[in-house]
Design a protein around this motif. Sequence first.
Motif, PDB file in Angstrom:
ATOM      1  N   PRO A   1       8.364  -2.693   4.789  1.00 35.13           N
ATOM      2  CA  PRO A   1       7.323  -1.665   4.809  1.00 35.13           C
ATOM      3  C   PRO A   1       7.121  -0.993   3.443  1.00 35.13           C
ATOM      4  O   PRO A   1       8.027  -0.982   2.616  1.00 35.13           O
ATOM      5  N   ALA A   2       5.938  -0.430   3.257  1.00 35.19           N
ATOM      6  CA  ALA A   2       5.653   0.323   2.033  1.00 35.19           C
ATOM      7  C   ALA A   2       6.266   1.708   2.166  1.00 35.19           C
ATOM      8  O   ALA A   2       6.570   2.171   3.258  1.00 35.19           O
ATOM      9  N   SER A   3       6.401   2.356   1.029  1.00 30.19           N
ATOM     10  CA  SER A   3       6.906   3.721   1.009  1.00 30.19           C
ATOM     11  C   SER A   3       5.753   4.688   1.254  1.00 30.19           C
ATOM     12  O   SER A   3       4.601   4.379   0.949  1.00 30.19           O
TER      13      SER A   3
ATOM     14  N   ASP B   1       0.841  -1.199   0.000  1.00 29.58           N
ATOM     15  CA  ASP B   1       0.000   0.000   0.000  1.00 29.58           C
ATOM     16  C   ASP B   1       0.878   1.252   0.000  1.00 29.58           C
ATOM     17  O   ASP B   1       1.007   1.949   1.011  1.00 29.58           O
ATOM     18  N   VAL B   2       1.451   1.550  -1.164  1.00 33.05           N
ATOM     19  CA  VAL B   2       2.350   2.693  -1.286  1.00 33.05           C
ATOM     20  C   VAL B   2       1.575   3.989  -1.043  1.00 33.05           C
ATOM     21  O   VAL B   2       0.528   4.210  -1.631  1.00 33.05           O
ATOM     22  N   GLY B   3       2.101   4.814  -0.169  1.00 26.80           N
ATOM     23  CA  GLY B   3       1.445   6.076   0.151  1.00 26.80           C
ATOM     24  C   GLY B   3       0.570   5.983   1.391  1.00 26.80           C
ATOM     25  O   GLY B   3       0.301   6.985   2.046  1.00 26.80           O
ATOM     26  N   LEU B   4       0.091   4.791   1.699  1.00 26.37           N
ATOM     27  CA  LEU B   4      -0.770   4.617   2.885  1.00 26.37           C
ATOM     28  C   LEU B   4      -0.319   3.393   3.678  1.00 26.37           C
ATOM     29  O   LEU B   4      -1.072   2.455   3.872  1.00 26.37           O
ATOM     30  N   ARG B   5       0.948   3.404   4.077  1.00 29.91           N
ATOM     31  CA  ARG B   5       1.440   2.200   4.751  1.00 29.91           C
ATOM     32  C   ARG B   5       0.852   2.059   6.147  1.00 29.91           C
ATOM     33  O   ARG B   5       0.694   3.044   6.852  1.00 29.91           O
ATOM     34  N   ASN B   6       0.488   0.870   6.502  1.00 32.33           N
ATOM     35  CA  ASN B   6      -0.088   0.606   7.817  1.00 32.33           C
ATOM     36  C   ASN B   6       0.312  -0.720   8.426  1.00 32.33           C
ATOM     37  O   ASN B   6       0.120  -0.923   9.618  1.00 32.33           O
ATOM     38  N   LEU B   7       0.855  -1.600   7.614  1.00 32.75           N
ATOM     39  CA  LEU B   7       1.267  -2.899   8.141  1.00 32.75           C
ATOM     40  C   LEU B   7       2.289  -2.721   9.277  1.00 32.75           C
ATOM     41  O   LEU B   7       2.268  -3.461  10.256  1.00 32.75           O
TER      42      LEU B   7
ATOM     43  N   ASP C   1       3.991   9.054  -5.237  1.00 25.92           N
ATOM     44  CA  ASP C   1       4.127   8.621  -6.622  1.00 25.92           C
ATOM     45  C   ASP C   1       3.520   7.224  -6.775  1.00 25.92           C
ATOM     46  O   ASP C   1       4.089   6.245  -6.316  1.00 25.92           O
ATOM     47  N   LYS C   2       2.356   7.165  -7.401  1.00 21.68           N
ATOM     48  CA  LYS C   2       1.661   5.870  -7.448  1.00 21.68           C
ATOM     49  C   LYS C   2       2.289   4.893  -8.453  1.00 21.68           C
ATOM     50  O   LYS C   2       1.964   3.717  -8.459  1.00 21.68           O
ATOM     51  N   ASP C   3       3.209   5.399  -9.274  1.00 23.70           N
ATOM     52  CA  ASP C   3       3.885   4.504 -10.219  1.00 23.70           C
ATOM     53  C   ASP C   3       5.221   4.001  -9.691  1.00 23.70           C
ATOM     54  O   ASP C   3       6.027   3.447 -10.435  1.00 23.70           O
TER      55      ASP C   3
ATOM     56  N   PRO D   1      -3.142  -3.289  -1.242  1.00 31.43           N
ATOM     57  CA  PRO D   1      -4.014  -2.154  -0.960  1.00 31.43           C
ATOM     58  C   PRO D   1      -5.425  -2.435  -1.472  1.00 31.43           C
ATOM     59  O   PRO D   1      -5.635  -3.374  -2.243  1.00 31.43           O
ATOM     60  N   ALA D   2      -6.393  -1.610  -1.045  1.00 27.35           N
ATOM     61  CA  ALA D   2      -7.756  -1.731  -1.567  1.00 27.35           C
ATOM     62  C   ALA D   2      -7.767  -1.262  -3.023  1.00 27.35           C
ATOM     63  O   ALA D   2      -6.816  -0.648  -3.494  1.00 27.35           O
ATOM     64  N   GLY D   3      -8.870  -1.549  -3.704  1.00 25.91           N
ATOM     65  CA  GLY D   3      -9.017  -1.067  -5.072  1.00 25.91           C
ATOM     66  C   GLY D   3      -8.441  -2.029  -6.087  1.00 25.91           C
ATOM     67  O   GLY D   3      -8.059  -3.165  -5.754  1.00 25.91           O
ATOM     68  N   ILE D   4      -8.412  -1.575  -7.345  1.00 30.13           N
ATOM     69  CA  ILE D   4      -7.872  -2.431  -8.409  1.00 30.13           C
ATOM     70  C   ILE D   4      -6.819  -1.666  -9.215  1.00 30.13           C
ATOM     71  O   ILE D   4      -6.560  -1.944 -10.361  1.00 30.13           O
TER      72      ILE D   4
END
Lengths: 269, 85
Positions: free
Chosen positions: A87-89, A40-46, A93-95, A121-124
């Motif tokens: 961990p996610a960043s 989940d890049v941009g919204l890390r929570n793990l 930048d979503k790419d 992450p959620a979504g597709i």
Amino acid sequence: MAKIIVVTSGKGGVGKTTSSAAIGTGLAMKGHKTVLIDFDVGLRNLDLIMGCERRVVYDFVNVINKEATLSQALIKDKRTKDLYILPASQTRDKDALTPEGVEEVLNELSKDFEYIVCDSPAGIERGAQMALYFADVAIVTTNPEVSSVRDSDRILGILQSKSRRAEQGLSPIEEHLLVTRYNPERVSEGEMLSVADVEEILAIPLLGVIPESEAVLKASNQGTPVILDTQAVAGQAYADAVERLLGEQRPLRFTDVQKKGFFKRLLGG
Amino acid sequence: MGIFDYFKSKSEPSSASVAKDRLQIIVAHERSRRTQPDYLEQMQQEIIAVIRKYVQIESDDVQIQLENTDDCSVLELNVTIPEKS
């Protein structure tokens, strides 16, 4: 070769990160060297759920961009042996996750680990697609609720058409259903879809049913995966799910209404 | 379920069974769409437009389906033309 497991759902807030943390920890507790990756890049929570948020120095995107090595970015879990977290960043930048970069990191991890658990992450969008693309096994996390079930079916379609295994004509991703936030009382009142209903609609094998439990919030408050709470029904239900994932047979628990006393039943509540 | 609940009407289906019925329909619909090529939707719209030049039909009156067998694909087109009133 490591087995790559994606924990996915389509819909947000159904318990992907809670389930990733619990299942990854459960696999390591059974002696399998496991790494948990937050996609989940941009919204890390793990990192928060695993209680290692203050130990994050480098992240997944740093490794892809070669700004850090894998061993610098991997965080060793303090409670469970054989468990690591990538961990996610927090970049916007979503790419940032490129297919080549993700593949390279997964190949590198494959040499050292038995299980790679990818928290989608959620979504597709990109992040979700990257999380599932290289998977061997998918754990489709679903709440017994209409929008979650529909989105899970959508994700199943993507697993069957847009994954590496689908594109390369390999044997398909092994799909498992994990029903979370299950409330047997409401099911018995006809107010909630039953496990059987969800299984019938999605038509994939059931890995486990996690009952709605106060222990889940308590565990996330404290930054400990709920599977470590062996007193809680949710912790026990995750432990059962891990056993089934490893090929053991375990009867379903916590899916029936707890027996109430006569007066409580008479008066309701 | 308490004693007071017994006075409520029993004839209504439970909300869970309504949810299940709705899901089964929408999921089946979306699955059939998933397996068809992207152009099919647009083709369906154009076919409807052509038919409408001659007969007034609803969008639901045209059913289009692509079935793949081993060596060929069959495009099945069903048009329901309303009776003259």
